[in-house]
Design a protein around this motif. Structure first.
Motif, PDB file in Angstrom:
ATOM      1  N   ALA A  29       0.814  -1.218   0.000  1.00 61.65           N
ATOM      2  CA  ALA A  29       0.000   0.000   0.000  1.00 61.65           C
ATOM      3  C   ALA A  29       0.847   1.267   0.000  1.00 61.65           C
ATOM      4  O   ALA A  29       0.557   2.217  -0.724  1.00 61.65           O
ATOM      5  CB  ALA A  29      -0.939   0.002   1.203  1.00 61.65           C
ATOM      6  N   CYS A  30       1.914   1.280   0.834  1.00 62.61           N
ATOM      7  CA  CYS A  30       2.693   2.521   0.965  1.00 62.61           C
ATOM      8  C   CYS A  30       4.193   2.337   0.726  1.00 62.61           C
ATOM      9  O   CYS A  30       4.958   3.281   0.868  1.00 62.61           O
ATOM     10  CB  CYS A  30       2.472   3.130   2.345  1.00 62.61           C
ATOM     11  N   ASN A  31       4.626   1.129   0.393  1.00 65.73           N
ATOM     12  CA  ASN A  31       6.029   0.790   0.126  1.00 65.73           C
ATOM     13  C   ASN A  31       6.959   0.962   1.319  1.00 65.73           C
ATOM     14  O   ASN A  31       8.158   1.071   1.161  1.00 65.73           O
ATOM     15  CB  ASN A  31       6.572   1.570  -1.077  1.00 65.73           C
ATOM     16  N   SER A  32       6.399   0.983   2.512  1.00 67.02           N
ATOM     17  CA  SER A  32       7.212   1.098   3.719  1.00 67.02           C
ATOM     18  C   SER A  32       7.836  -0.263   4.049  1.00 67.02           C
ATOM     19  O   SER A  32       7.281  -1.313   3.740  1.00 67.02           O
ATOM     20  CB  SER A  32       6.338   1.554   4.883  1.00 67.02           C
ATOM     21  N   THR A  33       9.002  -0.226   4.670  1.00 69.48           N
ATOM     22  CA  THR A  33       9.648  -1.469   5.107  1.00 69.48           C
ATOM     23  C   THR A  33       9.551  -1.660   6.611  1.00 69.48           C
ATOM     24  O   THR A  33      10.109  -2.605   7.148  1.00 69.48           O
ATOM     25  CB  THR A  33      11.131  -1.476   4.692  1.00 69.48           C
ATOM     26  N   THR A  34       8.831  -0.777   7.299  1.00 66.56           N
ATOM     27  CA  THR A  34       8.637  -0.932   8.746  1.00 66.56           C
ATOM     28  C   THR A  34       7.403  -1.798   8.963  1.00 66.56           C
ATOM     29  O   THR A  34       6.287  -1.315   9.065  1.00 66.56           O
ATOM     30  CB  THR A  34       8.474   0.434   9.442  1.00 66.56           C
ATOM     31  N   LEU A  35       7.637  -3.095   9.003  1.00 62.29           N
ATOM     32  CA  LEU A  35       6.564  -4.075   9.081  1.00 62.29           C
ATOM     33  C   LEU A  35       6.658  -4.865  10.374  1.00 62.29           C
ATOM     34  O   LEU A  35       7.736  -5.072  10.912  1.00 62.29           O
ATOM     35  CB  LEU A  35       6.644  -5.037   7.898  1.00 62.29           C
ATOM     36  N   GLU A  36       5.520  -5.339  10.824  1.00 59.58           N
ATOM     37  CA  GLU A  36       5.465  -6.201  12.001  1.00 59.58           C
ATOM     38  C   GLU A  36       4.990  -7.575  11.543  1.00 59.58           C
ATOM     39  O   GLU A  36       3.902  -7.718  10.982  1.00 59.58           O
ATOM     40  CB  GLU A  36       4.492  -5.621  13.032  1.00 59.58           C
ATOM     41  N   LYS A  37       5.808  -8.578  11.763  1.00 60.99           N
ATOM     42  CA  LYS A  37       5.475  -9.942  11.361  1.00 60.99           C
ATOM     43  C   LYS A  37       4.425 -10.493  12.320  1.00 60.99           C
ATOM     44  O   LYS A  37       4.543 -10.358  13.534  1.00 60.99           O
ATOM     45  CB  LYS A  37       6.734 -10.803  11.396  1.00 60.99           C
ATOM     46  N   GLN A  38       3.382 -11.101  11.771  1.00 62.76           N
ATOM     47  CA  GLN A  38       2.282 -11.630  12.564  1.00 62.76           C
ATOM     48  C   GLN A  38       2.445 -13.126  12.784  1.00 62.76           C
ATOM     49  O   GLN A  38       3.040 -13.824  11.970  1.00 62.76           O
ATOM     50  CB  GLN A  38       0.950 -11.372  11.852  1.00 62.76           C
ATOM     51  N   LEU A  39       1.881 -13.597  13.862  1.00 62.05           N
ATOM     52  CA  LEU A  39       1.899 -15.022  14.158  1.00 62.05           C
ATOM     53  C   LEU A  39       0.853 -15.702  13.282  1.00 62.05           C
ATOM     54  O   LEU A  39      -0.301 -15.293  13.245  1.00 62.05           O
ATOM     55  CB  LEU A  39       1.574 -15.264  15.636  1.00 62.05           C
ATOM     56  N   THR A  40       1.268 -16.716  12.562  1.00 63.46           N
ATOM     57  CA  THR A  40       0.376 -17.440  11.672  1.00 63.46           C
ATOM     58  C   THR A  40       0.245 -18.870  12.167  1.00 63.46           C
ATOM     59  O   THR A  40       1.240 -19.551  12.396  1.00 63.46           O
ATOM     60  CB  THR A  40       0.930 -17.449  10.234  1.00 63.46           C
ATOM     61  N   LEU A  41      -0.999 -19.312  12.314  1.00 59.19           N
ATOM     62  CA  LEU A  41      -1.239 -20.677  12.745  1.00 59.19           C
ATOM     63  C   LEU A  41      -1.287 -21.600  11.537  1.00 59.19           C
ATOM     64  O   LEU A  41      -1.815 -21.232  10.486  1.00 59.19           O
ATOM     65  CB  LEU A  41      -2.559 -20.757  13.509  1.00 59.19           C
ATOM     66  N   PRO A  42      -0.759 -22.796  11.667  1.00 61.96           N
ATOM     67  CA  PRO A  42      -0.790 -23.721  10.532  1.00 61.96           C
ATOM     68  C   PRO A  42      -2.204 -24.246  10.286  1.00 61.96           C
ATOM     69  O   PRO A  42      -3.021 -24.325  11.206  1.00 61.96           O
ATOM     70  CB  PRO A  42       0.138 -24.861  10.976  1.00 61.96           C
TER      71      PRO A  42
END
Length: 81
Positions: A29-42
């Motif tokens: 959306a904004c090309n920012s690299t300040t991202l927070e990785k989310q917990l993904t359940l299998p």
């Protein structure tokens, strides 16, 4: 090559992306690299969920078959050769 879920800390856009090696993902959306990785359940498949998926697929195929037969009948009625 894993797919990860991220939330952009700049615009709060939530997305998933394929991360290869040492590449740094960016927000679409904004090309920012300040991202927070989310917990993904299998995803878990059990005999119950597999049976439900199979039943849904059979029902979908049955409905599509009925639609095709109806379309064929309409075609035959409108094309007197």
């Amino acid at each position: 090559m894993p797919i990860f879920d991220f939330v952009c800390t700049s615009c709060q856009h939530s997305f998933e992306t394929l991360v290869r090696g040492s590449t740094v993902p960016t927000c679409p959306a904004c090309n920012s690299t300040t991202l927070e990785k989310q917990l993904t359940l299998p995803a878990i498949k059990t005999s119950g969920t597999q049976a439900k998926a199979l039943h849904a697929a059979k029902q979908r195929d049955k409905n599509q078959g009925a639609e095709r037969m109806h379309a064929q009948r309409q075609y035959e009625l409108s094309h007197d050769d």
